[in-house]
Motif scaffolding. Structure first.
Motif, PDB file in Angstrom:
ATOM      1  N   THR A   4      35.981 -10.296  52.207  1.00 57.92           N
ATOM      2  CA  THR A   4      36.520  -9.084  51.615  1.00 57.92           C
ATOM      3  C   THR A   4      35.540  -7.972  51.935  1.00 57.92           C
ATOM      4  O   THR A   4      34.366  -8.040  51.562  1.00 57.92           O
ATOM      5  CB  THR A   4      36.732  -9.258  50.099  1.00 57.92           C
ATOM      6  N   THR A 102      41.161  -9.553  40.264  1.00 58.89           N
ATOM      7  CA  THR A 102      40.995 -10.973  40.571  1.00 58.89           C
ATOM      8  C   THR A 102      42.306 -11.655  40.948  1.00 58.89           C
ATOM      9  O   THR A 102      42.365 -12.377  41.948  1.00 58.89           O
ATOM     10  CB  THR A 102      40.327 -11.704  39.380  1.00 58.89           C
ATOM     11  N   HIS A 105      43.573 -10.380  44.234  1.00 59.66           N
ATOM     12  CA  HIS A 105      42.690 -10.819  45.320  1.00 59.66           C
ATOM     13  C   HIS A 105      43.097 -12.206  45.810  1.00 59.66           C
ATOM     14  O   HIS A 105      43.138 -12.458  47.018  1.00 59.66           O
ATOM     15  CB  HIS A 105      41.226 -10.809  44.879  1.00 59.66           C
ATOM     16  N   PHE A 129      35.994  -4.753  42.875  1.00 59.34           N
ATOM     17  CA  PHE A 129      35.846  -6.003  43.628  1.00 59.34           C
ATOM     18  C   PHE A 129      34.401  -6.494  43.533  1.00 59.34           C
ATOM     19  O   PHE A 129      34.161  -7.690  43.350  1.00 59.34           O
ATOM     20  CB  PHE A 129      36.268  -5.818  45.090  1.00 59.34           C
ATOM     21  N   LEU A 134      33.738 -10.418  44.228  1.00 59.01           N
ATOM     22  CA  LEU A 134      34.715 -10.654  45.292  1.00 59.01           C
ATOM     23  C   LEU A 134      34.423  -9.880  46.571  1.00 59.01           C
ATOM     24  O   LEU A 134      35.082 -10.110  47.581  1.00 59.01           O
ATOM     25  CB  LEU A 134      36.119 -10.277  44.791  1.00 59.01           C
TER      26      LEU A 134
END
Length: 188
Positions: A4, A102, A105, A129, A134
């Motif tokens: 990511t 979340t 994602h 994020f 993440l």
């Protein structure tokens, strides 16, 4: 393995847009910029963007009021994080998401099919994020301008552990691109 990545441009003093949400400071460079975008986007399987970024794309890229409006610029599925109801784009694979990043994602990773997830912007969304552990990479192209104020690159304090600089690349006389890997506290 999917990563990511927050891939963006910023002024030397750390802003991604001026106080009026304008990118004119960046657009003045025209096509002269970096040549890494084709390789970058080829490895992207899903996108995440905030509502302000989405609305900017609608106004400035699609230009719906033009005699010949352009089509949505991304082939990848896109998640737009918003608390409002926004117009959709015909023929585009756009998902509107609310709340914690979340859950969305996990959906983005599945849709990306092993490719990367691009957090297009803005800085607050990239920060969300990061907050959830993440965000893997920050790739920022610094332009040779200062804005004095505006939308910050990443409105978070990232001190310990610090970001790990992976590379720096100079593009002409106006840009330098910095690639950082996010190190999470448990990875010490």
């Amino acid at each position: 393995m999917s990563r990511t990545q927050y891939y963006t441009a910023a002024s030397l003093d750390g802003f991604i847009a001026d106080p009026h949400h304008s990118l004119d400071w960046l657009m003045q460079f025209g096509e002269a910029g970096t040549d890494d975008y084709p390789d970058f986007i080829a490895n992207v399987g899903a996108l995440a963007m905030g509502s302000a970024t989405y609305e900017w794309v609608l106004r400035h890229v699609l230009d719906p009021g033009a005699a010949h409006p352009r089509r949505w610029p991304y082939e990848q599925p896109t998640w737009v994080f918003t608390s409002r109801t926004l117009q959709s784009v015909a023929g585009a694979d756009i998902h509107f998401a609310r709340g914690d990043v979340t859950t969305a994602h996990a959906e983005m990773l599945a849709a990306a099919g092993g490719k990367n997830v691009w957090v297009v912007g803005g800085g607050e969304l990239a920060g969300q994020f990061y907050d959830r552990g993440l965000l893997d990479d920050i790739i920022v192209t610094i332009a040779s301008v200062t804005l004095g104020a505006g939308k910050p690159l990443l409105p978070r304090s990232i001190v310990t552990p610090p970001l790990r600089l992976v590379s720096s690349t100079v593009y002409g006389t106006a840009f330098v691109q910095l690639r950082y890997e996010v190190q999470h506290a448990e990875a010490r």
